[in-house]
Design an enzyme around this catalytic site. Structure first.
Site, PDB file in Angstrom:
ATOM      1  N   THR A  79      34.906  44.092  32.713  1.00 57.75           N
ATOM      2  CA  THR A  79      35.024  42.740  32.145  1.00 57.75           C
ATOM      3  C   THR A  79      33.639  42.172  31.817  1.00 57.75           C
ATOM      4  O   THR A  79      33.365  41.796  30.675  1.00 57.75           O
ATOM      5  CB  THR A  79      35.758  41.809  33.150  1.00 57.75           C
ATOM      6  OG1 THR A  79      37.012  42.411  33.458  1.00 57.75           O
ATOM      7  CG2 THR A  79      35.970  40.434  32.573  1.00 57.75           C
ATOM      8  N   VAL A  80      32.756  42.133  32.813  1.00 58.26           N
ATOM      9  CA  VAL A  80      31.445  41.508  32.590  1.00 58.26           C
ATOM     10  C   VAL A  80      30.536  42.452  31.783  1.00 58.26           C
ATOM     11  O   VAL A  80      29.886  42.022  30.813  1.00 58.26           O
ATOM     12  CB  VAL A  80      30.780  41.101  33.921  1.00 58.26           C
ATOM     13  CG1 VAL A  80      29.450  40.422  33.662  1.00 58.26           C
ATOM     14  CG2 VAL A  80      31.688  40.178  34.715  1.00 58.26           C
ATOM     15  N   LYS A 134      29.632  32.348  47.385  1.00 59.89           N
ATOM     16  CA  LYS A 134      28.811  31.565  46.441  1.00 59.89           C
ATOM     17  C   LYS A 134      28.121  30.403  47.166  1.00 59.89           C
ATOM     18  O   LYS A 134      26.952  30.108  46.897  1.00 59.89           O
ATOM     19  CB  LYS A 134      29.693  31.040  45.312  1.00 59.89           C
ATOM     20  CG  LYS A 134      30.342  32.165  44.497  1.00 59.89           C
ATOM     21  CD  LYS A 134      31.453  31.617  43.625  1.00 59.89           C
ATOM     22  CE  LYS A 134      32.203  32.695  42.897  1.00 59.89           C
ATOM     23  NZ  LYS A 134      33.448  32.188  42.261  1.00 59.89           N
TER      24      LYS A 134
HETATM   25  N1  LIG Z   1      35.098  39.061  36.037  1.00 64.84           N
HETATM   26  C1  LIG Z   1      34.493  37.876  36.171  1.00 64.84           C
HETATM   27  O1  LIG Z   1      34.902  36.868  35.598  1.00 64.84           O
HETATM   28  C2  LIG Z   1      33.258  37.773  37.030  1.00 64.84           C
HETATM   29  C3  LIG Z   1      32.590  36.534  37.129  1.00 64.84           C
HETATM   30  C4  LIG Z   1      31.414  36.436  37.882  1.00 64.84           C
HETATM   31  C5  LIG Z   1      30.947  37.553  38.544  1.00 64.84           C
HETATM   32  N2  LIG Z   1      31.630  38.713  38.463  1.00 64.84           N
HETATM   33  C6  LIG Z   1      31.091  39.881  39.176  1.00 64.84           C
HETATM   34  O2  LIG Z   1      30.698  40.852  38.210  1.00 64.84           O
HETATM   35  C7  LIG Z   1      30.851  42.157  38.765  1.00 64.84           C
HETATM   36  C8  LIG Z   1      31.729  42.994  37.841  1.00 64.84           C
HETATM   37  O3  LIG Z   1      32.998  42.392  37.730  1.00 64.84           O
HETATM   38  P1  LIG Z   1      34.037  42.849  36.588  1.00 64.84           P
HETATM   39  O4  LIG Z   1      35.099  41.802  36.595  1.00 64.84           O
HETATM   40  O5  LIG Z   1      33.329  43.153  35.330  1.00 64.84           O
HETATM   41  O6  LIG Z   1      34.623  44.205  37.236  1.00 64.84           O
HETATM   42  P2  LIG Z   1      35.427  45.349  36.477  1.00 64.84           P
HETATM   43  O7  LIG Z   1      36.083  44.817  35.255  1.00 64.84           O
HETATM   44  O8  LIG Z   1      36.263  46.026  37.505  1.00 64.84           O
HETATM   45  O9  LIG Z   1      34.292  46.367  36.002  1.00 64.84           O
HETATM   46  C9  LIG Z   1      33.600  47.218  36.876  1.00 64.84           C
HETATM   47  C10 LIG Z   1      32.902  48.288  36.047  1.00 64.84           C
HETATM   48  O10 LIG Z   1      32.128  49.109  36.920  1.00 64.84           O
HETATM   49  C11 LIG Z   1      32.551  50.484  36.792  1.00 64.84           C
HETATM   50  N3  LIG Z   1      32.479  51.079  38.114  1.00 64.84           N
HETATM   51  C12 LIG Z   1      33.008  50.586  39.260  1.00 64.84           C
HETATM   52  N4  LIG Z   1      32.717  51.409  40.293  1.00 64.84           N
HETATM   53  C13 LIG Z   1      32.007  52.426  39.781  1.00 64.84           C
HETATM   54  C14 LIG Z   1      31.427  53.600  40.337  1.00 64.84           C
HETATM   55  N5  LIG Z   1      31.522  53.871  41.637  1.00 64.84           N
HETATM   56  N6  LIG Z   1      30.738  54.423  39.522  1.00 64.84           N
HETATM   57  C15 LIG Z   1      30.631  54.149  38.203  1.00 64.84           C
HETATM   58  N7  LIG Z   1      31.160  53.056  37.613  1.00 64.84           N
HETATM   59  C16 LIG Z   1      31.839  52.222  38.393  1.00 64.84           C
HETATM   60  C17 LIG Z   1      33.956  50.429  36.245  1.00 64.84           C
HETATM   61  O11 LIG Z   1      34.258  51.636  35.560  1.00 64.84           O
HETATM   62  P3  LIG Z   1      35.628  51.842  34.735  1.00 64.84           P
HETATM   63  O12 LIG Z   1      35.516  50.913  33.569  1.00 64.84           O
HETATM   64  O13 LIG Z   1      35.656  53.256  34.346  1.00 64.84           O
HETATM   65  O14 LIG Z   1      36.704  51.442  35.701  1.00 64.84           O
HETATM   66  C18 LIG Z   1      33.867  49.216  35.312  1.00 64.84           C
HETATM   67  O15 LIG Z   1      33.315  49.571  34.067  1.00 64.84           O
HETATM   68  C19 LIG Z   1      31.439  41.945  40.165  1.00 64.84           C
HETATM   69  O16 LIG Z   1      30.405  41.941  41.111  1.00 64.84           O
HETATM   70  C20 LIG Z   1      32.076  40.573  40.077  1.00 64.84           C
HETATM   71  O17 LIG Z   1      32.138  39.912  41.335  1.00 64.84           O
HETATM   72  C21 LIG Z   1      32.753  38.865  37.718  1.00 64.84           C
END
Ligand SMILES: NC(=O)c1ccc[n+]([C@@H]2O[C@H](COP(=O)([O-])OP(=O)(O)OC[C@H]3O[C@@H](n4cnc5c(N)ncnc54)[C@H](OP(=O)(O)O)[C@@H]3O)[C@@H](O)[C@H]2O)c1
Length: 439
Positions: free
Chosen positions: A13-14, A205
């Protein structure tokens, strides 16, 4: 122009949002910072996964180590989440002296002290604007814009899922579970919602903001945390009758040090459902929006409002860190402003038991003469004053809610008195106790 070569560790997502935002606004960012931004690699778990934001296959890798250790990568952007591999990623990058941008509040909450120390040791920077309140630039505000202030009070609505649930409960008269079920169906709430609704995400947070505001590290276990599972439609309606709105509120308050040379700065940090007066600006922060209200001893009251999560809002915060990192890299600035300015090294966190607050209390009692008198007597013996009472008319002998508004009282005294009251035979269900905030 100098080029900053990015390794994005995470393309979900991010990560996808950052990739897209750089395509849209990369030239703008370059014209403003004097550096170009080139995404060299995006690390994911599964190469073949369909992605809402397409990333060219040649950029994808599953090997974070090779990307972090690649000498051509000048900036590591950790957007994978979690606290194990992500910790290794950030540690390795910092050990190599590479600056890191992260959005990972859970990791910073658990291991921030270690990671910031590592950044200092290796004379590089760890940027984390996206870790708190998504699109609201609150980290920069506390670290830089309000640097000349002592932050006496900070209040935050920091979890969009909780705020969405509480807003719909209030506006539509719904029960907690019904809104949660629907939010999960629509994808607004996680399948396992406990991180959000039990207050832990907001506490992560709050800890980051409190540490930044007060200059000493505040550990998650020092933050008194309770979530919104126990809040009922009835509580929201009674709060409304009394002129309040219930929000999940993060509170960071500086407690005036006593007199004497050894007086320590003490800070109260908590996350809990809280009654907010309807005429306070935070009562009107609705749905998924976040807000942070900061009182500085020089600036006075300031308010920051926006989307606390989501692809674009969070990407905007990451872009801000990319810009800072580019300028710092070009100027060779290490720890431009030390992450946790040590103005209060001697600080401490006030235990919840000592926190003093007014309270809303909902009891479930048998409707019979003398019930209120018994309860009032137990509170009186504990030197706890009642400021108002609501007892809806019921049927004698049946269970009815009894709402008490309590004057300022220490948490420990309240907990003791309510435990005694809970043992009375007229009390029929666990008592609900919610702090009230008058700002
Ligand atoms: N989503 C929000 O609105 C938001 C807001 C503020 C902060 N955050 C923070 O931003 C961070 C990311 O969140 P997100 O929502 O973007 O998560 P997400 O959509 O689950 O994306 C995680 C990404 O990391 C990859 N990944 C995870 N574990 C891995 C590993 N062991 N080796 C290689 N790649 C790996 C995943 O690969 P695949 O794509 O292949 O699964 C995916 O591309 C988190 O720390 C979250 O707390 C998120």
């Amino acid at each position: 122009m100098e080029q900053v070569t990015l390794g994005l560790i995470g393309g979900g997502t991010v990560g996808g949002g950052v990739f897209q935002a750089l395509q849209r606004n990369g030239a703008l960012l370059s014209s403003r910072t004097g550096s170009t931004f080139h995404v060299a690699k995006v690390v994911v778990r599964t190469l073949e996964k369909p992605r809402p934001v397409p990333i060219p296959a040649r950029l994808l890798s599953t090997n974070w180590r090779s990307v972090v250790e690649d000498p051509t990568i000048s900036l590591v952007v950790e957007l994978m989440g979690g606290t194990t591999t992500a910790r290794q990623v950030i540690r390795r990058a910092l050990e190599l002296g590479k600056p890191v941008v992260t959005a990972n509040k859970a990791l910073l909450s658990a291991h921030g002290e270690e990671l910031f120390a590592l950044a200092l040791k290796h004379r590089t920077n760890l940027y984390y604007e996206a870790s708190v309140a998504g699109g609201i630039p609150i980290i920069k505000v506390l670290r830089e814009s309000l640097i000349g202030n002592r932050i006496t009070h900070l209040y935050g609505i920091l979890n969009g899922t909780c705020n969405y649930i509480l807003t719909r409960m209030k506006l539509e008269g719904l029960e907690f579970q019904d809104v949660l079920d629907e939010a999960q169906r629509l994808g607004y709430a996680e399948a396992d919602p406990s991180l959000d609704i039990d207050g832990h995400d907001a506490a992560h947070k709050a800890g980051i903001l409190a540490s930044l505001a007060h200059g000493f590290w505040i550990r998650p276990e020092q933050i008194a945390t309770s979530g919104i599972r126990g809040i009922t439609r009835m509580d929201i309606q009674f709060a409304g009758q009394l002129g309040y709105t219930i929000k999940l509120l993060a509170k960071v308050k500086q407690i005036e040090p006593g007199a004497g040379a050894k007086a320590r700065c003490r800070v109260q940090v908590s996350v809990s459902p809280t009654l907010i007066p309807n005429d306070h600006v935070l009562a009107g922060v609705n749905h998924v929006f976040n807000a942070v209200f900061v009182r500085g001893d020089v600036a006075g009251d300031t308010l920051f409002y926006g989307r606390g999560a989501g692809q674009d809002a969070t990407a905007s915060a990451v872009l801000s860190d990319l810009a800072d990192a580019a300028v710092d890299l070009r100027n060779g600035l290490q720890s431009r402003i030390p992450p946790f300015v040590s103005h209060e090294r001697n600080g401490g966190v006030l235990p919840l038991a000592q926190a003093v607050s007014p309270y809303y209390v909902r009891l479930s009692v048998i409707d019979k003469p003398g019930t209120l008198a018994k309860i009032a007597a137990l509170l009186g013996r504990a030197k706890i004053g009642i400021s108002s009472v609501i007892q809806p008319e019921g049927h004698v002998g049946e269970s009815v809610p009894l709402i008490l508004m309590i004057h300022d009282a220490p948490h420990a005294a309240m907990a003791r008195a309510l435990a005694q009251i809970g043992r009375l035979s007229v009390v029929r269900a666990p008592t609900v106790m919610i702090p009230v905030e008058h700002f």
